[in-house]
Design a protein around this motif. Structure first.
Motif: not given
Lengths: 111, 114
Positions: A36, A38, A34, A89, A101-103, B48, A44, B41-42, B35, B105, A97-99, A46, A93
């Motif tokens: 995303y 912001q 994915f 970002f 993210f990169g930084s 959840r 954020l 940072q991400g 989150y 979000f 199924y946890k998303l 998609l 998953t």
């Protein structure tokens, strides 16, 4: 564990320039990928997704192709606008199924 | 369609004080996420929910953090007592199903601990 690595920002471009934001991933299975975005002062949202190898996600002129052989999902746009200035970002998953993210990579487009 | 609503948007407290954040997800979304996003940072998943059930809380520091989602709709995230290192943005998200990666979000709650 699974992880995402993005190029560090900020990326500064002039309007109508070509954009590439690099993203590589490490995963034990076959993740969905994915991007995303912001925008300033917003949550954020998609931008695009790809669920299997060689899939291309696209939206708003942005594209990214799921490359299993290079474990990459680079974001591209042919001609950026000032309104594209935001933080981008890359995410995947994992097997539960946890998303993840990169930084994030900040893009600044100058008129 | 209303989006994910969070409050407060900003909160400044002194260390050792309690704080609570509230989230109202998109109507009909069964899955709700909290989150944590540190500066530069991400986002990182704290917890959840699938309806009322917390299905993944492995990253929630349970000594000081707690969360609840009564009736499977609104959710509250609490920190007690807050520490300096808790200064961050707390994001709430929701999705129709838990396995798509397509999350919606809210704008986040920015916490500053002095």
């Amino acid at each position: 564990g699974d992880s995402v690595t993005q190029m560090e920002g900020p990326v500064t471009l002039s309007e109508e320039a070509f954009l590439t934001i690099n993203c590589t991933y490490t995963a034990t299975g076959y993740p969905s990928l994915f991007w995303y975005v912001q925008y300033p002062g917003e949550g954020l949202q998609l931008l695009l997704k790809a669920t299997k190898a060689d899939d291309k996600g696209s939206n708003k002129g942005f594209e990214a192709t799921y490359r299993k052989e290079t474990t990459s999902f680079h974001l591209e746009k042919g001609s950026v606008q000032v309104s594209d200035s935001a933080v981008y970002f890359c995410a995947l998953t994992d097997s539960s199924y946890k998303l993840i993210f990169g930084s994030g990579t900040r893009l600044l487009v100058r008129p | 369609e209303a989006g994910v609503v969070q409050s407060p948007r900003y909160k400044i407290i002194e260390k050792k004080q309690p704080v609570a954040f509230w989230c109202n997800p998109i109507s009909g979304h069964n899955t709700l996420y909290w989150y944590l996003q540190n500066l530069g940072q991400g986002p990182e998943l704290l917890i959840r929910y699938e309806n009322e059930e917390a299905v993944d809380d492995s990253q929630l520091p349970k000594d000081r953090f707690s969360a609840e989602r009564l009736k499977g709709v609104d959710s509250t995230l609490k920190i007690q007592p807050a520490e300096l290192g808790d200064s961050a943005v707390y994001l709430c998200a929701s999705s129709f199903r838990q396995n798509t990666g397509e999350l919606f979000f809210g704008e986040g709650s920015r916490l500053t601990v002095l």
